[in-house]
Each structure stands twice: as structure tokens, then as C-alpha cells.
Design a protein around this motif. Structure first.
Motif, PDB file in Angstrom:
ATOM      1  N   GLU A  22       0.870  -1.173   0.000  1.00 59.59           N
ATOM      2  CA  GLU A  22       0.000   0.000   0.000  1.00 59.59           C
ATOM      3  C   GLU A  22       0.906   1.222   0.000  1.00 59.59           C
ATOM      4  O   GLU A  22       2.080   1.130   0.357  1.00 59.59           O
ATOM      5  N   ARG A  23       0.368   2.366  -0.379  1.00 62.15           N
ATOM      6  CA  ARG A  23       1.197   3.581  -0.418  1.00 62.15           C
ATOM      7  C   ARG A  23       1.876   3.865   0.915  1.00 62.15           C
ATOM      8  O   ARG A  23       3.005   4.309   0.963  1.00 62.15           O
ATOM      9  N   LEU A  50      15.635   1.514  -5.626  1.00 60.29           N
ATOM     10  CA  LEU A  50      14.790   0.739  -4.714  1.00 60.29           C
ATOM     11  C   LEU A  50      14.911   1.199  -3.263  1.00 60.29           C
ATOM     12  O   LEU A  50      14.076   0.861  -2.428  1.00 60.29           O
ATOM     13  N   CYS A  51      15.938   1.962  -2.972  1.00 59.33           N
ATOM     14  CA  CYS A  51      16.152   2.466  -1.606  1.00 59.33           C
ATOM     15  C   CYS A  51      15.463   3.811  -1.377  1.00 59.33           C
ATOM     16  O   CYS A  51      15.582   4.387  -0.293  1.00 59.33           O
ATOM     17  N   GLY A  52      14.726   4.310  -2.368  1.00 63.24           N
ATOM     18  CA  GLY A  52      14.089   5.618  -2.256  1.00 63.24           C
ATOM     19  C   GLY A  52      12.592   5.545  -2.032  1.00 63.24           C
ATOM     20  O   GLY A  52      11.884   4.785  -2.693  1.00 63.24           O
ATOM     21  N   VAL A  53      12.106   6.350  -1.112  1.00 55.90           N
ATOM     22  CA  VAL A  53      10.672   6.390  -0.802  1.00 55.90           C
ATOM     23  C   VAL A  53       9.858   6.857  -2.015  1.00 55.90           C
ATOM     24  O   VAL A  53       8.812   6.274  -2.328  1.00 55.90           O
ATOM     25  N   ALA A  54      10.326   7.886  -2.709  1.00 62.73           N
ATOM     26  CA  ALA A  54       9.592   8.426  -3.862  1.00 62.73           C
ATOM     27  C   ALA A  54       9.378   7.349  -4.936  1.00 62.73           C
ATOM     28  O   ALA A  54       8.310   7.273  -5.554  1.00 62.73           O
ATOM     29  N   PHE A  55      10.390   6.523  -5.148  1.00 62.19           N
ATOM     30  CA  PHE A  55      10.276   5.434  -6.121  1.00 62.19           C
ATOM     31  C   PHE A  55       9.110   4.510  -5.745  1.00 62.19           C
ATOM     32  O   PHE A  55       8.288   4.158  -6.580  1.00 62.19           O
ATOM     33  N   TRP A  56       9.031   4.141  -4.466  1.00 60.64           N
ATOM     34  CA  TRP A  56       7.995   3.202  -4.034  1.00 60.64           C
ATOM     35  C   TRP A  56       6.617   3.828  -3.981  1.00 60.64           C
ATOM     36  O   TRP A  56       5.607   3.129  -4.135  1.00 60.64           O
ATOM     37  N   GLU A  57       6.534   5.129  -3.803  1.00 55.63           N
ATOM     38  CA  GLU A  57       5.236   5.783  -3.833  1.00 55.63           C
ATOM     39  C   GLU A  57       4.583   5.623  -5.201  1.00 55.63           C
ATOM     40  O   GLU A  57       3.359   5.530  -5.304  1.00 55.63           O
TER      41      GLU A  57
END
Length: 190
Positions: A22-23, A50-57
């Protein structure tokens, strides 16, 4: 007639939860990859993004859309607190029609190794893949020197199908991989 697609994937085990991201999970996923970057380096190097929050958002939405479209089921292993990400278990590259198959990939935090958690998680996900996603065949590959991966697949009942020479480019070297598969003996058309 097409196969009905489940609307979600949330599987609860005795010691963990296997579910779609989930976001709100973006910071935890980024932390999981960042904390384990060195641990994963030998077998599956972690791309910096893959270590970045923005990428996963952004990626969370893409993965959920791919799930709803019947292309993949990319899940995370989460502690019972439903917040702490400790692993990944991905079913991807679905091929439907007469094949009804997908590829399995997985990784577990260094601090959680040797506790049987990956076996628990993959047992849940494979059950879901065979019953709800209607896959007939799951394929998984590992580098011959990855004893932990070999052990978990063998314990789950995967059969060795051969060795693919120079299969994947890992850390600048074309690495051989052992090819494994598991078939759904109870598969029936929808």
C-alpha cells in the motif's frame, strides 16, 4: 471466458503477513532495501532507486495495477505489526493460455534468515497462486552456490529441471542458474 482476477492478496501466516503493498508502505519498503543492500549484493544487487521512498510511492500503484490486470502478484512479507517489511515474494511474468505459468522471486532480510519465514511465506503465496490466480506452473531459478535458496525450493517441493549456463548478468558476471519448477497437480480450468 477469462479467469476471474482476485481483487487483493493478503495472506496471514503464523508469524508474518504476505500482502500487496500500500502507499503507506513506501518508507518501510525503501528501508528494507536500504538496510539489506549489502546482504543482497551477491545474488541480487539492489538498484539504488529501490532504496528511495519516492520510487515506491509510484511503484506501489504500478504493482497493484499489474495485479488487478492479471500480470503479476508482487507481495511483501510484513511482520505481524502490519508495518515492518522483512521480505519480498514476487510472482511475475504471467503467461496465460495453454501455459498458465509465472516466475517466483524472493528475498528476506538478513536479520530474519534461518527461521523458516521464507518457507512459511512462500507456502502461503503458492497456495494463493494455485487456487486464486489459477496458475498451473511456478518457475524459480537460483545460482548454484545459493544454498539457502536451493533448500527453500526443495522443501517446497520444486523439482530441478536443469541448469541454464550464463543465465543472468549479476555483478558484471554471467551467472549459471539452476532451473526449478512446481506444478499444480489439482489444476482445473475456471
Amino acid at each position: 471466458m477469462t479467469d476471474p482476477t482476485p481483487q487483493s492478496c493478503r495472506l496471514t501466516g503464523a508469524r508474518l503477513i504476505v500482502r500487496l503493498a500500500e502507499r503507506r508502505d513506501a518508507p518501510g519498503i525503501a528501508k528494507f532495501y536500504s538496510d539489506n543492500e549489502r546482504h543482497f549484493a551477491e545474488f541480487s544487487p539492489v538498484p539504488h532507486e529501490l532504496c528511495g521512498v519516492a520510487f515506491w510511492e509510484v511503484r506501489v500503484d504500478t504493482q497493484r495495477r499489474d495485479f488487478l490486470d492479471g500480470r503479476s502478484c508482487k507481495t511483501f512479507l510484513v511482520e505481524p505489526d502490519d508495518r515492518t517489511v522483512i521480505g519480498v515474494a514476487n510472482l511475475g511474468e504471467f503467461v496465460r493460455g495453454p501455459f498458465q505459468a509465472g516466475y517466483l522471486g524472493y528475498s528476506l532480510a538478513r536479520s530474519k534468515q534461518g527461521q523458516g519465514l521464507m518457507h512459511e511465506a512462500l507456502s502461503l503465496l503458492i497456495g494463493f497462486a494455485f487456487s486464486e490466480l489459477r496458475l498451473h506452473r511456478i518457475m524459480a531459478n537460483y545460482m548454484p552456490r545459493n544454498a539457502r535458496s536451493a533448500a527453500v525450493l526443495e522443501r517446497l517441493g520444486f523439482a530441478k529441471e536443469g541448469v541454464a549456463k550464463q543465465y543472468l548478468l549479476i555483478n558484471g558476471i554471467w551467472e549459471d542458474h539452476v532451473l526449478m519448477s512446481l506444478t499444480n497437480k489439482q489444476w482445473m480450468p475456471a
